[in-house]
Design a protein around this motif. Structure first.
Motif, PDB file in Angstrom:
ATOM      1  N   ASP A 112       7.238  74.358  18.926  1.00 56.32           N
ATOM      2  CA  ASP A 112       6.667  73.351  18.434  1.00 56.32           C
ATOM      3  C   ASP A 112       5.770  73.317  17.527  1.00 56.32           C
ATOM      4  OD1 ASP A 112       8.686  71.775  20.235  1.00 56.32           O
ATOM      5  OD2 ASP A 112       7.409  70.038  21.038  1.00 56.32           O
ATOM      6  N   VAL A 113       5.183  74.278  17.654  1.00 52.76           N
ATOM      7  CA  VAL A 113       3.752  74.645  16.766  1.00 52.76           C
ATOM      8  C   VAL A 113       4.283  75.365  15.321  1.00 52.76           C
ATOM      9  CG1 VAL A 113       3.384  77.146  17.439  1.00 52.76           C
ATOM     10  CG2 VAL A 113       1.406  75.301  16.354  1.00 52.76           C
ATOM     11  N   ALA A 114       5.900  75.871  15.235  1.00 52.18           N
ATOM     12  CA  ALA A 114       6.371  76.670  14.277  1.00 52.18           C
ATOM     13  C   ALA A 114       7.031  75.716  13.227  1.00 52.18           C
ATOM     14  CB  ALA A 114       7.250  77.573  14.772  1.00 52.18           C
ATOM     15  N   ALA A 115       6.994  75.525  11.720  1.00 49.04           N
ATOM     16  CA  ALA A 115       7.471  75.494  10.725  1.00 49.04           C
ATOM     17  C   ALA A 115       8.564  76.167  10.120  1.00 49.04           C
ATOM     18  CB  ALA A 115       6.523  74.372   9.943  1.00 49.04           C
ATOM     19  N   MET A 116       9.352  75.816  10.034  1.00 43.77           N
ATOM     20  CA  MET A 116      10.862  77.068   9.575  1.00 43.77           C
ATOM     21  C   MET A 116      11.404  76.223   8.626  1.00 43.77           C
ATOM     22  SD  MET A 116      13.378  79.388  10.697  1.00 43.77           S
ATOM     23  CE  MET A 116      12.494  80.528  11.748  1.00 43.77           C
ATOM     24  N   TYR A 117      11.243  75.945   7.490  1.00 43.62           N
ATOM     25  CA  TYR A 117      11.493  75.243   6.799  1.00 43.62           C
ATOM     26  C   TYR A 117      13.308  75.958   6.430  1.00 43.62           C
ATOM     27  CZ  TYR A 117       6.975  72.709   6.624  1.00 43.62           C
ATOM     28  OH  TYR A 117       6.062  72.690   7.155  1.00 43.62           O
ATOM     29  N   GLY A 118      13.946  75.212   5.966  1.00 38.32           N
ATOM     30  CA  GLY A 118      15.611  75.262   5.258  1.00 38.32           C
ATOM     31  C   GLY A 118      16.315  74.391   5.176  1.00 38.32           C
TER      32      GLY A 118
END
Length: 431
Positions: free
Chosen positions: A304-310
């Motif tokens: 949840d703490v990670a933001a991996m954009y794509g």
């Protein structure tokens, strides 16, 4: 002191014992790493079933699993109950409330926390359900409100004590509303025969046009119908602006007199000090396709703490268990590849679907190519959640509790073990 022995193997420090951290720790079992798992609690809690603890359907111990049992069979793994205060990225050092530890690799898996969108009044006066103690607080509040309702002849106060307002109609809000409605229909009339249970209200407030916004329209409409049939009042396109402990105010002028507001309207990342430059607007840590924190090759964030954009996930992956588990699994492989100086594998999320239960024989399930609801969906929901629980004992306890509740239509755990009243003079907690 942490008292972690030196090792010839690279040290991986995992911060957080949620789905992501546990997934990684288990996959690193007996690999050529020294694994140190840090968490402020000594247990992993199965958050999807937290609402059942809050409504007396399950005992808290049946959804909690000791983190030490997860690492005890590892050749070189350690657990320490500690609150991480800061990561010193220059010196590769982590400061905790019980001492410091140096790392070769650090993985931030601290999950999420409640998002009040800057409204301190709501934060101070409402209830939340992110941890087991908070779920037990809600259980106590529900039962204590009914005890107090019996003791007053003031009908306005009695109605406020029996009015439950749930803000946010995602899976947590919907499942909690359904469980409360079932208690109203089947449990409370037997427990409180001298109280007019028809005075009890369950109001589900949602800011958008649909409940279960992240699910399909078919599932959203089915869930809405189930809830209404159970007696839940649903208020769509209604944004809560304030709650002072007795009165809920909304943007469109609707108000509720209540002494029980449960907030499930939003979450944000729960990052660790030291990586502040890498945070997005939702306090999630920006990572690349390998879950490496921006600007680092030895610091990772997962779950949840990670933001991996794509292209497909312009706002990052959904803050749910499956992305966290899958990221933890792949990162274990990538850490091995790092030590062997091999190229890393990119994370690709395998969306297995989503689901929510509204009550007995009522659930909605979205699979990639199939959407269904009703009794079969309810059995699918139960099977998936039983299978996902950690530990045979927990699976057994939950299964038999469900069997008992199904045939007796009762909730055994509706006891006030730890009395609770909201301290409205306390300052809001800092996340």
């Amino acid at each position: 002191m942490l008292n972690i022995p030196d090792s010839s193997n690279p040290r991986v420090v995992i911060i957080g014992g949620g789905f992501a951290g546990v997934s990684l720790a288990r996959k690193l079992k007996n690999k050529n790493f020294q694994v140190v798992l840090l968490d402020k609690h000594n247990y992993h809690n199965f958050q999807p079933l937290m609402y059942q603890v809050a409504t007396g359907g399950l005992e808290s111990g049946s959804i909690a699993y000791p983190l030490r049992k997860i690492v005890k069979e590892h050749k070189e793994a350690f657990f320490r109950m500690a609150l991480v205060e800061k990561i010193d990225t220059e010196n590769k050092k982590i400061t905790t409330d019980i001492g410091t530890i140096y790392y070769d690799y650090v993985v931030i898996a601290t999950g999420s926390t409640n998002n009040y969108f800057g409204n301190t009044q709501i934060e101070k006066n409402s209830m939340v359900m992110k941890t087991i103690p908070e779920a037990l607080n809600i259980r106590s509040l529900i039962l204590e409100n009914f005890e107090l309702a019996l003791q007053t002849n003031d009908m306005q106060q009695r109605k406020a004590l029996m009015n439950f307002v749930i803000v946010g109609a995602g899976p947590t809000g919907v499942e909690l509303a359904g469980a409360l409605a079932e208690m109203k229909n089947a449990v409370f009339p037997k427990d409180y025969p001298d109280l007019d249970i028809s005075m009890m209200e369950i109001n589900l407030v949602q800011g958008s046009e649909n409940i279960l916004d992240a699910m399909s329209r078919k599932s959203s409409k089915a869930a809405e119908k189930f809830l209404k049939n159970l007696g839940v009042k649903i208020h769509l396109k209604t944004i809560v602006t304030n709650y002072d402990g007795t009165k809920v105010e909304t943007k469109n002028g609707l108000t509720f007199e209540t002494q029980a507001v449960i907030w499930s309207a939003g979450v944000k990342g729960a990052p660790v000090n030291g990586v502040d430059a890498s945070l997005d607007r939702a306090a999630r840590i920006k990572v690349n396709e390998f879950n490496q924190v921006e600007g680092f090759t030895d610091i990772f964030a997962i779950g949840d703490v990670a933001a991996m954009y794509g292209d497909k996930y312009q706002y990052g992956h959904p803050m749910m268990a499956q992305p966290a588990i899958q990221q933890g699994t792949l990162l274990a492989e990538n850490l091995e590849r790092l030590t062997k100086k091999q190229s890393l594998k990119k994370f690709v999320y395998n969306d297995k679907g989503s689901m929510a239960t509204i009550g007995r024989n009522k659930a909605v399930v979205d699979l990639p190519k199939l959407h269904f609801n009703g009794v079969f969906a309810w059995f699918v929901w139960m099977f998936v959640h039983l299978f996902s629980l950690i530990g045979f004992k927990n699976k057994t306890l939950v299964f038999w509790s469900w069997v008992y509740n199904y045939f007796v239509f009762d909730r055994e755990s509706r006891v006030i073990i730890r009395p609770f009243r909201k301290n409205r003079d306390a300052k809001p907690t800092e996340n």
